[in-house]
Write a protein that holds these residues in place. Structure first.
Motif, mmCIF file in Angstrom:
data_model
loop_
_atom_site.group_PDB
_atom_site.id
_atom_site.type_symbol
_atom_site.label_atom_id
_atom_site.label_comp_id
_atom_site.label_asym_id
_atom_site.label_seq_id
_atom_site.Cartn_x
_atom_site.Cartn_y
_atom_site.Cartn_z
ATOM 1 N N VAL A 188 0.841 -1.205 0.000
ATOM 2 C CA VAL A 188 0.000 0.000 0.000
ATOM 3 C C VAL A 188 0.878 1.257 0.000
ATOM 4 C CG1 VAL A 188 -1.671 1.351 1.326
ATOM 5 C CG2 VAL A 188 -1.961 -1.127 1.107
ATOM 6 N N PHE A 189 1.919 1.247 0.837
ATOM 7 C CA PHE A 189 2.823 2.408 0.883
ATOM 8 C C PHE A 189 3.564 2.582 -0.440
ATOM 9 C CE2 PHE A 189 2.356 2.147 5.544
ATOM 10 C CZ PHE A 189 2.200 3.495 5.823
ATOM 11 N N LEU A 190 3.887 1.474 -1.103
ATOM 12 C CA LEU A 190 4.529 1.564 -2.413
ATOM 13 C C LEU A 190 3.598 2.214 -3.430
ATOM 14 C CD1 LEU A 190 6.398 -1.861 -2.757
ATOM 15 C CD2 LEU A 190 7.432 0.411 -2.805
ATOM 16 N N LEU A 191 2.317 1.861 -3.353
ATOM 17 C CA LEU A 191 1.330 2.483 -4.246
ATOM 18 C C LEU A 191 1.246 3.987 -3.998
ATOM 19 C CD1 LEU A 191 -1.684 -0.020 -4.379
ATOM 20 C CD2 LEU A 191 -0.244 0.715 -6.287
ATOM 21 N N ILE A 192 1.256 4.373 -2.726
ATOM 22 C CA ILE A 192 1.210 5.799 -2.380
ATOM 23 C C ILE A 192 2.460 6.503 -2.912
ATOM 24 C CG2 ILE A 192 1.224 7.452 -0.476
ATOM 25 C CD1 ILE A 192 -0.399 5.398 1.140
ATOM 26 N N THR A 193 3.628 5.874 -2.735
ATOM 27 C CA THR A 193 4.875 6.449 -3.234
ATOM 28 C C THR A 193 4.841 6.592 -4.746
ATOM 29 O OG1 THR A 193 6.137 5.480 -1.403
ATOM 30 C CG2 THR A 193 7.373 6.145 -3.360
ATOM 31 N N ALA A 194 4.365 5.553 -5.430
ATOM 32 C CA ALA A 194 4.276 5.593 -6.890
ATOM 33 C C ALA A 194 3.352 6.716 -7.349
ATOM 34 C CB ALA A 194 3.775 4.250 -7.418
ATOM 35 N N TYR A 195 2.232 6.884 -6.641
ATOM 36 C CA TYR A 195 1.290 7.953 -7.002
ATOM 37 C C TYR A 195 1.917 9.332 -6.833
ATOM 38 C CZ TYR A 195 -2.471 11.312 -6.424
ATOM 39 O OH TYR A 195 -3.254 12.432 -6.509
ATOM 40 N N ARG A 196 2.647 9.524 -5.726
ATOM 41 C CA ARG A 196 3.275 10.824 -5.484
ATOM 42 C C ARG A 196 4.326 11.148 -6.546
ATOM 43 N NH1 ARG A 196 4.087 10.327 1.112
ATOM 44 N NH2 ARG A 196 1.919 10.853 1.687
ATOM 45 N N ILE A 197 5.146 10.142 -6.900
ATOM 46 C CA ILE A 197 6.159 10.365 -7.932
ATOM 47 C C ILE A 197 5.487 10.675 -9.268
ATOM 48 C CG2 ILE A 197 8.022 9.279 -9.255
ATOM 49 C CD1 ILE A 197 8.686 7.630 -6.778
ATOM 50 N N PHE A 198 4.432 9.923 -9.589
ATOM 51 C CA PHE A 198 3.718 10.124 -10.857
ATOM 52 C C PHE A 198 3.079 11.514 -10.903
ATOM 53 C CE2 PHE A 198 -0.013 9.778 -13.617
ATOM 54 C CZ PHE A 198 0.545 9.231 -14.757
ATOM 55 N N ARG A 199 2.452 11.909 -9.794
ATOM 56 C CA ARG A 199 1.793 13.223 -9.753
ATOM 57 C C ARG A 199 2.807 14.349 -9.915
ATOM 58 N NH1 ARG A 199 -1.111 14.999 -4.301
ATOM 59 N NH2 ARG A 199 1.091 15.158 -3.719
ATOM 60 N N THR A 200 3.968 14.215 -9.251
ATOM 61 C CA THR A 200 5.015 15.227 -9.378
ATOM 62 C C THR A 200 5.504 15.332 -10.814
ATOM 63 O OG1 THR A 200 5.745 14.866 -7.099
ATOM 64 C CG2 THR A 200 7.299 15.944 -8.585
ATOM 65 N N ALA A 201 5.695 14.170 -11.473
ATOM 66 C CA ALA A 201 6.156 14.168 -12.861
ATOM 67 C C ALA A 201 5.121 14.808 -13.787
ATOM 68 C CB ALA A 201 6.447 12.735 -13.307
ATOM 69 N N VAL A 202 3.845 14.477 -13.570
ATOM 70 C CA VAL A 202 2.788 15.060 -14.401
ATOM 71 C C VAL A 202 2.699 16.566 -14.180
ATOM 72 C CG1 VAL A 202 0.277 15.158 -14.749
ATOM 73 C CG2 VAL A 202 1.433 12.951 -14.586
ATOM 74 N N ASP A 203 2.813 17.005 -12.932
ATOM 75 C CA ASP A 203 2.770 18.443 -12.639
ATOM 76 C C ASP A 203 3.879 19.188 -13.385
ATOM 77 O OD1 ASP A 203 0.594 18.164 -10.996
ATOM 78 O OD2 ASP A 203 1.729 18.196 -9.124
ATOM 79 N N GLU A 204 5.072 18.581 -13.424
ATOM 80 C CA GLU A 204 6.178 19.223 -14.142
ATOM 81 C C GLU A 204 5.932 19.247 -15.639
ATOM 82 O OE1 GLU A 204 10.120 18.059 -13.257
ATOM 83 O OE2 GLU A 204 9.881 18.201 -11.089
ATOM 84 N N LEU A 205 5.401 18.151 -16.175
ATOM 85 C CA LEU A 205 5.130 18.103 -17.609
ATOM 86 C C LEU A 205 4.053 19.107 -18.012
ATOM 87 C CD1 LEU A 205 5.203 14.251 -18.328
ATOM 88 C CD2 LEU A 205 6.864 15.959 -19.056
ATOM 89 N N LEU A 206 3.117 19.367 -17.101
ATOM 90 C CA LEU A 206 2.035 20.312 -17.378
ATOM 91 C C LEU A 206 2.360 21.725 -16.900
ATOM 92 C CD1 LEU A 206 -1.085 18.111 -16.485
ATOM 93 C CD2 LEU A 206 -0.055 18.517 -18.719
ATOM 94 N N ASP A 207 3.631 21.935 -16.492
ATOM 95 C CA ASP A 207 4.103 23.261 -16.073
ATOM 96 C C ASP A 207 3.268 23.843 -14.933
ATOM 97 O OD1 ASP A 207 6.225 23.397 -17.839
ATOM 98 O OD2 ASP A 207 5.011 24.249 -19.444
ATOM 99 N N LYS A 208 3.017 23.020 -13.926
ATOM 100 C CA LYS A 208 2.311 23.517 -12.754
ATOM 101 C C LYS A 208 3.167 24.555 -12.032
ATOM 102 C CE LYS A 208 0.178 22.120 -8.395
ATOM 103 N NZ LYS A 208 -0.112 21.011 -7.463
ATOM 104 N N SER A 209 2.524 25.620 -11.561
ATOM 105 C CA SER A 209 3.239 26.689 -10.871
ATOM 106 C C SER A 209 3.780 26.201 -9.528
ATOM 107 C CB SER A 209 2.310 27.882 -10.635
ATOM 108 O OG SER A 209 1.789 28.370 -11.849
ATOM 109 N N LEU A 210 4.803 26.882 -9.038
ATOM 110 C CA LEU A 210 5.270 26.632 -7.682
ATOM 111 C C LEU A 210 4.181 27.051 -6.703
ATOM 112 C CD1 LEU A 210 8.952 27.963 -7.953
ATOM 113 C CD2 LEU A 210 8.097 25.649 -8.368
#
Length: 289
Positions: A188-210
């Motif tokens: 379960v914690f691995l799934l949470i970690t994977a989601y956080r990494i994925f969300r961070t990567a998507v935010d960067e690709l979509l140029d999310k503001s700081l």
């Protein structure tokens, strides 16, 4: 120093995960196999960091005016997908063992090898964590500080695994199920970690503001210059973990070009100290109306 320590950490994490995985299979410990995958996350992140450092050294060229930061972003997205797949596989098998145990199936008790290996891994990881913290503080490295945080999380996971394996090994046979339960929790914690990494990567690709807090601090830093009469725009994003800022400010129109240039350089120095020396920024100056 960042590159050398990250390389050593990656090699250390590879040794740890191989130890855990082999011992988990041989000693029949689902929790140790799950913890090996958790250590794999550290090794993959270290490998990605090394890849990012190497790509950053290439700088910019005619095809990449802003460098190679997006390559690291795409790599992190791939890491998150691999972690998600591994977590689902571990969680499925752990859940099957738990269901089977409640249905009367016999679960083999983990061997002593599993407990010895997880204790050894704990000692190695603790030394790596403390050393990384020390270097991160002396070098003022944000990346190494982030790595140390990950190592601490892996220590917590490994400590829980050690407790689970110890209970399953040393207590009565009815405690064997705790090994499978721990494996499910780690999944379960691995799934949470994977989601956080994925969300961070998507935010960067979509140029999310700081964050709004960081943008406000940028405004406050700019406002410290008394010759800046107004801040008309603050555009922010992240590229491969590196902050990128575009500012539109107004100054007295009677200032000479040399004076404006001096103010812009001072602003860039202050913002680089706040956001990191590798940050990218553009300051556009308009005459105050």
């Amino acid at each position: 120093m960042e590159q050398k320590l990250t390389l050593r950490s990656a090699l250390t994490n590879i040794v740890i995960l191989v130890m855990k995985f082999v011992a988990g299979i041989l000693a029949h410990s689902s929790a140790l196999v799950a913890d090996a995958v958790h250590s794999t996350a550290d090794a993959l992140n270290d490998a990605t960091a090394l890849f990012y450092i190497r790509m950053e050294k290439k700088g910019v060229n005619e095809q990449h005016d802003y460098g190679y930061g997006r390559y690291a972003t795409m790599t992190y997205m791939l890491v998150s997908i691999l972690l998600c797949a591994a977590a689902i596989w571990i969680g499925y098998h752990a859940a099957a063992e738990i269901v089977g145990w409640f249905g009367g199936d016999y679960l083999q008790r983990p061997g002593a090898l599993a407990f010895i290996v997880i204790c050894l891994a704990l000692i190695i990881k603790y030394i790596l964590y403390k050393y990384t913290c020390s270097v991160a503080e002396s070098e003022q490295s944000e990346m190494l500080a982030h790595n140390a945080q990950r190592y601490r999380n892996d220590l917590i996971s490994s400590l829980a695994t050690a407790v689970a394996v110890g209970c399953a090994l040393m207590l009565s046979h009815k405690w064997v199920i705790i090994d499978s339960i721990t494996a499910l929790i780690i999944a379960v914690f691995l799934l949470i970690t994977a989601y956080r990494i994925f969300r961070t990567a998507v935010d960067e690709l979509l140029d999310k503001s700081l964050s709004e807090n960081i943008e406000q601090q940028i405004r406050d830093i700019v406002a410290e210059d008394r010759d800046v009469m107004a801040v008309k725009g603050v555009l922010t994003r992240k590229v491969g973990g590196r902050a990128s800022v575009e500012l539109v400010v107004e100054m007295d129109g009677t200032l000479t070009l040399n004076e404006v240039h001096r103010h812009v350089l001072a602003l860039e120095d202050k913002l680089s100290a706040f956001l990191g020396q590798t940050s990218h920024m553009v300051v556009h100056v308009n005459p105050h109306q």
